[in-house]
Design a protein around this motif. Structure first.
Motif, short mmCIF file in Angstrom:
data_model
loop_
_atom_site.label_atom_id
_atom_site.label_comp_id
_atom_site.label_asym_id
_atom_site.label_seq_id
_atom_site.Cartn_x
_atom_site.Cartn_y
_atom_site.Cartn_z
N LEU A 10 -88.39 17.83 41.66
CA LEU A 10 -87.77 17.67 42.99
C LEU A 10 -86.90 18.87 43.33
N LEU A 21 -85.76 12.49 52.73
CA LEU A 21 -86.66 11.81 51.78
C LEU A 21 -86.45 12.32 50.36
N LEU A 22 -86.40 13.64 50.20
CA LEU A 22 -86.24 14.19 48.86
C LEU A 22 -84.85 13.92 48.31
N THR A 61 -84.91 10.39 47.08
CA THR A 61 -85.65 10.29 45.82
C THR A 61 -84.83 10.83 44.65
N VAL A 111 -83.56 8.77 41.25
CA VAL A 111 -83.87 9.23 39.90
C VAL A 111 -82.59 9.52 39.12
N PHE A 159 -80.47 2.10 46.58
CA PHE A 159 -80.89 2.72 45.32
C PHE A 159 -80.12 2.11 44.15
#
Length: 830
Positions: free
Chosen positions: A32, A707-708, A711, A715, A805
């Protein structure tokens, strides 16, 4: 030795398989980070490279010269004799369709500004025409249909068959086609036809392309400087040519005047024809217009968009990658520290430090290589291509040109290796310095300490035992606390930055149009217009409430060895009315009034010139230079502008209107264009649409950021929680043996995560605001200022995503804690 390597290699693969989640998480974080770092930094260059390739293939001219006086072969040869230029003569005129649409009609070019066919073919006869692709998408023209060109001044009506649709390198923005001197004041689309269709005796446009100009630097300052030098070189020649035509016109007027004076009064018909010819000759206004790419519709905006993306890419992905690298470094460090017992056993069995360290170096190197390779490929190939495909809806470049940014890729590889291999080398070296016996013993657990909350005894007594343990553990594991807070704050800051950039760029247009410019339309007139008659006709219009006459001109301003070109200087005679049309305030919000002397200038311009209220600037109007005092600096977000009192010739009218529908505004624009002397009508709604289109151009990139970032946040939370569980496996197994239910064990961990999440979110607000402000400052252009405008929706979405999240990770944690092998975890390490 071979057997030793074989055993260690099998152990390496076993470690990867048994802790596959951790391995994948490390690879994913690196992936990423590299993806965004390489990909986003490649979007700006890809936008420019795609435009440069297409423009060079179609031989886009560097200069366009338009003149109603026309250009002859002799004019062309004279310019070519100046050296280093290719010159093409083109017939061009503005016409209208029968339905009233204004069309920029060109003779079909073959040498420069060549059309890019989308469908059909080029015109082969005088009965055929090729239309702009926009005519098909917006106005629903189809191949095989006929388009009727209406009769206008000096142009006979015609009916032509549509044989093709095309793009033009002169019109790269699919949403705009420039201003018109007829109809509603805007061009609907362009068209190509055979030369005879235009009904012009001579060419009215010159396309000039420099042979020694670096066209690969199309959007760079180097190219701009080269074109400016070419323009300065050719302009005197063009002016001489125009002066010769004006002299010839004056001679013809003189000859016709003499002939009319000598013609007897009894010759009624010849005198009438001669009078008409004389009037037509006198009415011809020979003007010269030299255009660069900045004058082409949407060209400079395209370059500015690419530059803004590059400016954002110099900050956002770097911060993103730093967060990713920091978490990766921590994960690798914890992985090595967890393997203390294995390291001790291997040392006791006689393995050398180098052989033992090799496995961890290879593990770290493998994650770096996999993550970096995937990130570079996806980031270089798919991310810029994806964004460019989205941009084809706004721009004509349908073939993406992707060139790998090797410098960026090299930086990504270095960062990835430092955060993985670097961490492994540092930690394994620290661990292997001690003997086997010390390594095989577990690390002494950290002792709990009295925390600040315990000093408030009334509060401490209200907490349950589990709550007290959780809060003590927060302070007990300081490194985990710091890393978790940094991860959450960084993730939320990145999310908030994505929304903040979107909201701030949108606010640029809305604040400029709605808060500063309070008029609804601007009417521009020719130099020969009867200003009193224009003002009277505008005031009589049923959709006009107020009119403010003013003089508007482009000037150059200098101060402190700095210069700003193309500044819009607006001079008004009645300064008391200006406040009704333009709301001038300082950047702090204090209202400004136009003074008797001096100018009020826009904030961006004042910053570029390094001046403030009370300083003096040099203002160059034409060939004259005046020293003017700065009376105030006003908030302004788009363009460089100055306001002052003056008595210069009126050429602009600001118009206030009641709230009108879009159709009513278009009807007013058509009525205003019919007033004698009116050159152009600009509606504020069109300006807002243009600015809105400009801001939407960044939406794909902002969406990718969000979006990234989301993500990465997920993570990171998952990885840090896994580290927390693995470090405290014996502790968690102990409380399960003591009779804690699964939900209580989960709450034992999750309670800490909730506190850390809340702290991280609060700190993330500050990180997001600071990062957004810095990025907006970097993304500013000489013409545009971006205000920091963080809306509640941005905070709500960022917070909601981060809490979501956290909830996902809590659920995954609960599932994992249910399957802890208590006996295995509690085995003594003796």
């Amino acid at each position: 030795m071979v057997m030793t390597m074989s055993i260690l290699t099998r152990k390496l693969w076993r470690d990867i398989y048994q802790r596959l989640g951790r391995f994948v998480a490390i690879v994913l974080i690196i992936f990423l980070g590299v993806l965004l770092f390489v990909g986003v930094r490649g979007i700006g260059p890809a936008l420019k490279d795609s435009a440069i390739t297409a423009s060079n293939q179609q031989r886009l001219s560097d200069l366009q010269v338009i003149s109603s006086a026309g250009f002859t072969k002799a004019d062309q040869r004279q310019l070519e004799a100046a050296g280093d230029v290719a010159v093409s003569r083109v017939k061009y005129r503005q016409v209208q369709t029968k339905s009233g649409q204004v069309v920029n009609l060109y003779a079909q070019p073959t040498q420069q500004n060549c059309p890019m066919l989308v469908s059909g073919r080029l015109a082969k006869s005088d009965k055929e025409i090729v239309l702009d692709q926009r005519a098909r998408t917006k106005f629903k023209y189809r191949l095989g249909q006929t388009v009727q060109l209406a009769k206008t001044s000096g142009f006979k009506a015609q009916q032509l068959k549509i044989v093709g649709f095309a793009h033009s390198p002169q019109y790269i923005d699919s949403t705009m086609r420039g201003a018109a001197t007829m109809g509603d004041g805007t061009v609907a689309f362009f068209a190509y036809a055979k030369s005879a269709v235009l009904q012009l005796p001579v060419a009215t446009m010159l396309a000039i392309r420099g042979t020694h100009i670096d066209h690969q630097a199309l959007f760079d300052q180097r190219y701009t400087d080269q074109v400016d030098r070419l323009k300065q070189k050719l302009t005197p020649i063009l002016n001489r040519q125009l002066a010769a035509k004006q002299k010839k016109q004056q001679q013809q007027v003189s000859q016709l005047t003499q002939a009319l004076a000598q013609l007897p009064a009894s010759q009624v018909a010849p005198r009438a024809q001669l009078t008409a010819n004389l009037a037509q000759l006198k009415a011809q206004s020979f003007q010269l217009q030299v255009q660069t790419h900045d004058d082409l519709p949407g060209f400079s905006a395209y370059g500015d968009t690419a530059d803004r993306i590059s400016a954002i890419a110099n900050v956002f992905p770097v911060f993103f990658f730093l967060i990713a690298a920091l978490i990766t470094f921590t994960t690798i460090t914890r992985m090595v520290e967890e393997a203390r017992g294995q390291l001790g056993i291997l040392k006791a069995l006689g393995y050398t430090n180098g052989a033992i360290a090799r496995n961890y170096w290879l593990y770290a190197l493998l994650t770096a290589v996999l993550g970096t390779t995937l990130g570079v490929v996806v980031g270089s190939e798919f991310l810029p291509r994806f964004v460019l495909n989205l941009y084809t809806m706004m721009y004509i470049f349908s073939k993406p040109v992707i060139n790998y940014q090797w410098g960026t890729i090299a930086l990504a590889v270095i960062f990835a290796l430092i955060s993985t291999l670097g961490a492994a080398i540092i930690v394994i070296w620290q661990q292997l310095r001690v003997g086997p016996a010390a390594l095989m013993l577990p690390k002494a657990p950290r002792s709990a300490k009295r925390i600040l909350m315990e000093r408030w005894s009334w509060l401490w007594r209200q907490l349950s035992f589990n709550q007290k343990v959780s809060y003590r553990n927060l302070v007990r594991f300081k490194s985990r606390l710091i890393m978790t807070v940094i991860g959450i704050a960084g993730g939320l800051g990145l999310l908030l930055t994505g929304f903040g950039i979107r909201d701030s760029i949108t606010a640029t247009g809305t604040r400029q149009i709605n808060d500063i410019l309070t008029y609804q339309a601007s009417v521009r007139t020719t130099n020969q217009a009867d200003t009193a008659a224009v003002a009277r006709d505008l005031r009589r219009d049923r959709d006009v409430t107020q009119v403010l006459p003013m003089s508007s001109s482009l000037v150059t301003v200098r101060a402190n060895k700095k210069q700003v070109n193309n500044v819009n200087l607006n001079q008004v005679q009645n300064s008391t009315q200006l406040g009704r049309f333009v709301h001038m305030t300082t950047t702090r919000g204090d209202t400004l009034h136009l003074p008797q002397t001096g100018v009020i200038m826009s904030q961006k311009m004042a910053g570029l010139l390094h001046v403030k209220q009370g300083d003096t600037v040099q203002c160059k109007v034409g060939s004259q230079t005046k020293r003017i005092k700065v009376a105030g600096v006003m908030a302004n977000y788009v363009g460089d502008v100055m306001y002052m009192r003056g008595t210069s010739a009126i050429n602009t009218y600001l118009v206030k209107q009641p709230k009108l529908s879009s159709a009513a505004q278009q009807r007013f624009s058509k009525r205003a264009m019919k007033i004698p002397g009116v050159l152009n009508v600009s509606l504020k709604t069109e300006q807002l649409s243009s600015i809105s289109a400009m801001t939407k151009q960044l939406n794909p990139v902002i969406l990718i950021f969000i979006l990234l970032s989301g993500t990465l946040s997920l993570v990171v939370l998952y990885n840090l929680t896994n580290i927390n569980i693995s470090e405290r496996l014996r502790e968690l197994s102990t409380i399960k043996v003591l009779g804690f239910f699964d939900r209580e064990v989960t709450a034992y961990i999750i309670r800490e995560n909730i506190v850390l999440t809340v702290v991280g979110i609060i700190l993330g607000y500050g990180v997001g605001n600071a990062l957004t402000a810095y990025i907006l400052q970097q993304a500013e252009t000489p013409q545009v200022v971006f205000p920091l405008a963080m809306t509640w929706s941005g905070y709500a979405w960022s917070t909601g995503l981060m809490l979501g999240f956290t909830a996902i990770v809590m659920w995954m944690t609960h599932r994992k804690l249910q399957h802890i092998d208590m006996l295995d975890a509690l085995k003594a390490n003796e």
